[in-house]
Scaffold this motif. Sequence first.
Motif, mmCIF file in Angstrom:
data_model
loop_
_atom_site.group_PDB
_atom_site.id
_atom_site.type_symbol
_atom_site.label_atom_id
_atom_site.label_comp_id
_atom_site.label_asym_id
_atom_site.label_seq_id
_atom_site.Cartn_x
_atom_site.Cartn_y
_atom_site.Cartn_z
ATOM 1 N N ALA A 104 22.879 86.403 30.235
ATOM 2 C CA ALA A 104 21.551 86.332 30.847
ATOM 3 C C ALA A 104 21.264 84.916 31.348
ATOM 4 O O ALA A 104 20.709 84.731 32.438
ATOM 5 N N LEU A 105 21.640 83.923 30.566
ATOM 6 C CA LEU A 105 21.445 82.538 30.994
ATOM 7 C C LEU A 105 22.290 82.222 32.220
ATOM 8 O O LEU A 105 21.835 81.561 33.146
ATOM 9 N N PHE A 106 23.521 82.685 32.219
ATOM 10 C CA PHE A 106 24.390 82.446 33.364
ATOM 11 C C PHE A 106 23.810 83.060 34.637
ATOM 12 O O PHE A 106 23.845 82.447 35.706
ATOM 13 N N GLU A 107 23.257 84.268 34.525
ATOM 14 C CA GLU A 107 22.671 84.913 35.697
ATOM 15 C C GLU A 107 21.513 84.090 36.255
ATOM 16 O O GLU A 107 21.301 84.058 37.459
ATOM 17 N N ARG A 108 20.768 83.424 35.367
ATOM 18 C CA ARG A 108 19.642 82.603 35.820
ATOM 19 C C ARG A 108 20.120 81.362 36.574
ATOM 20 O O ARG A 108 19.482 80.922 37.525
ATOM 21 N N ILE A 109 21.226 80.768 36.159
ATOM 22 C CA ILE A 109 21.675 79.531 36.804
ATOM 23 C C ILE A 109 22.720 79.771 37.883
ATOM 24 O O ILE A 109 23.030 78.858 38.647
ATOM 25 N N ASP A 110 23.237 80.987 37.969
ATOM 26 C CA ASP A 110 24.309 81.273 38.921
ATOM 27 C C ASP A 110 23.875 81.013 40.359
ATOM 28 O O ASP A 110 24.638 80.492 41.162
ATOM 29 N N GLY A 111 22.650 81.346 40.717
ATOM 30 C CA GLY A 111 22.190 81.173 42.084
ATOM 31 C C GLY A 111 21.519 79.835 42.335
ATOM 32 O O GLY A 111 21.004 79.599 43.418
ATOM 33 N N PHE A 112 21.536 78.961 41.379
ATOM 34 C CA PHE A 112 20.867 77.664 41.511
ATOM 35 C C PHE A 112 21.569 76.816 42.558
ATOM 36 O O PHE A 112 22.780 76.628 42.530
ATOM 37 N N GLU A 113 20.794 76.312 43.480
ATOM 38 C CA GLU A 113 21.328 75.429 44.511
ATOM 39 C C GLU A 113 21.021 73.985 44.131
ATOM 40 O O GLU A 113 19.868 73.653 43.872
ATOM 41 N N PRO A 114 22.020 73.135 44.091
ATOM 42 C CA PRO A 114 21.746 71.730 43.789
ATOM 43 C C PRO A 114 20.932 71.089 44.916
ATOM 44 O O PRO A 114 20.938 71.574 46.047
ATOM 45 N N CYS A 115 20.254 70.021 44.598
ATOM 46 C CA CYS A 115 19.452 69.362 45.632
ATOM 47 C C CYS A 115 20.377 68.807 46.719
ATOM 48 O O CYS A 115 21.554 68.563 46.498
ATOM 49 N N GLU A 116 19.816 68.605 47.873
ATOM 50 C CA GLU A 116 20.621 68.168 49.016
ATOM 51 C C GLU A 116 20.937 66.679 48.977
ATOM 52 O O GLU A 116 21.880 66.227 49.607
ATOM 53 N N SER A 117 20.148 65.924 48.249
ATOM 54 C CA SER A 117 20.350 64.482 48.208
ATOM 55 C C SER A 117 21.423 64.121 47.172
ATOM 56 O O SER A 117 21.307 64.477 46.014
ATOM 57 N N PRO A 118 22.465 63.413 47.585
ATOM 58 C CA PRO A 118 23.495 63.013 46.623
ATOM 59 C C PRO A 118 23.081 61.788 45.792
ATOM 60 O O PRO A 118 23.806 61.371 44.920
ATOM 61 N N ASP A 119 21.912 61.222 46.106
ATOM 62 C CA ASP A 119 21.468 60.027 45.391
ATOM 63 C C ASP A 119 21.015 60.380 43.979
ATOM 64 O O ASP A 119 20.323 61.374 43.780
ATOM 65 N N PRO A 120 21.387 59.565 43.025
ATOM 66 C CA PRO A 120 20.937 59.811 41.648
ATOM 67 C C PRO A 120 19.443 59.533 41.532
ATOM 68 O O PRO A 120 18.878 58.786 42.341
ATOM 69 N N PRO A 121 18.799 60.124 40.550
ATOM 70 C CA PRO A 121 17.360 59.841 40.377
ATOM 71 C C PRO A 121 17.135 58.408 39.931
ATOM 72 O O PRO A 121 18.061 57.737 39.465
ATOM 73 N N ALA A 122 15.919 57.959 40.101
ATOM 74 C CA ALA A 122 15.572 56.598 39.673
ATOM 75 C C ALA A 122 15.746 56.475 38.164
ATOM 76 O O ALA A 122 15.621 57.453 37.439
ATOM 77 N N VAL A 123 16.005 55.269 37.719
ATOM 78 C CA VAL A 123 16.170 55.018 36.293
ATOM 79 C C VAL A 123 14.801 54.899 35.657
ATOM 80 O O VAL A 123 13.939 54.182 36.131
ATOM 81 N N TYR A 124 14.596 55.641 34.589
ATOM 82 C CA TYR A 124 13.324 55.592 33.860
ATOM 83 C C TYR A 124 13.379 54.464 32.843
ATOM 84 O O TYR A 124 14.301 54.375 32.055
ATOM 85 N N ARG A 125 12.399 53.601 32.903
ATOM 86 C CA ARG A 125 12.294 52.509 31.926
ATOM 87 C C ARG A 125 10.881 52.550 31.355
ATOM 88 O O ARG A 125 9.925 52.253 32.069
ATOM 89 N N PRO A 126 10.741 52.902 30.072
ATOM 90 C CA PRO A 126 9.394 52.984 29.484
ATOM 91 C C PRO A 126 8.711 51.619 29.386
ATOM 92 O O PRO A 126 9.295 50.601 29.365
#
Length: 59
Positions: free
Chosen positions: A37-59
């Motif tokens: 069931a979990l696999f079916e939920r993520i099977d159709g997931f499309e990754p974001c189009e931007s290859p850039d990593p997210p910003a670094v979180y610094r608390p």
Amino acid sequence: MEKDAEAFVDRAAALLGVGIDPALRPGVVANFAQFMALFERIDGFEPCESPDPPAVYRP
């Protein structure tokens, strides 16, 4: 889905040459049904189009 999980568990056990204790089989089948069931939920997931990593979180 439960029947698919049962068939998968039976085939996988046969291919691996392992036995599943009949007392434990319902739990094994239930776990594989959840995995499927979990696999079916993520099977159709499309990754974001931007290859850039997210910003670094610094608390």
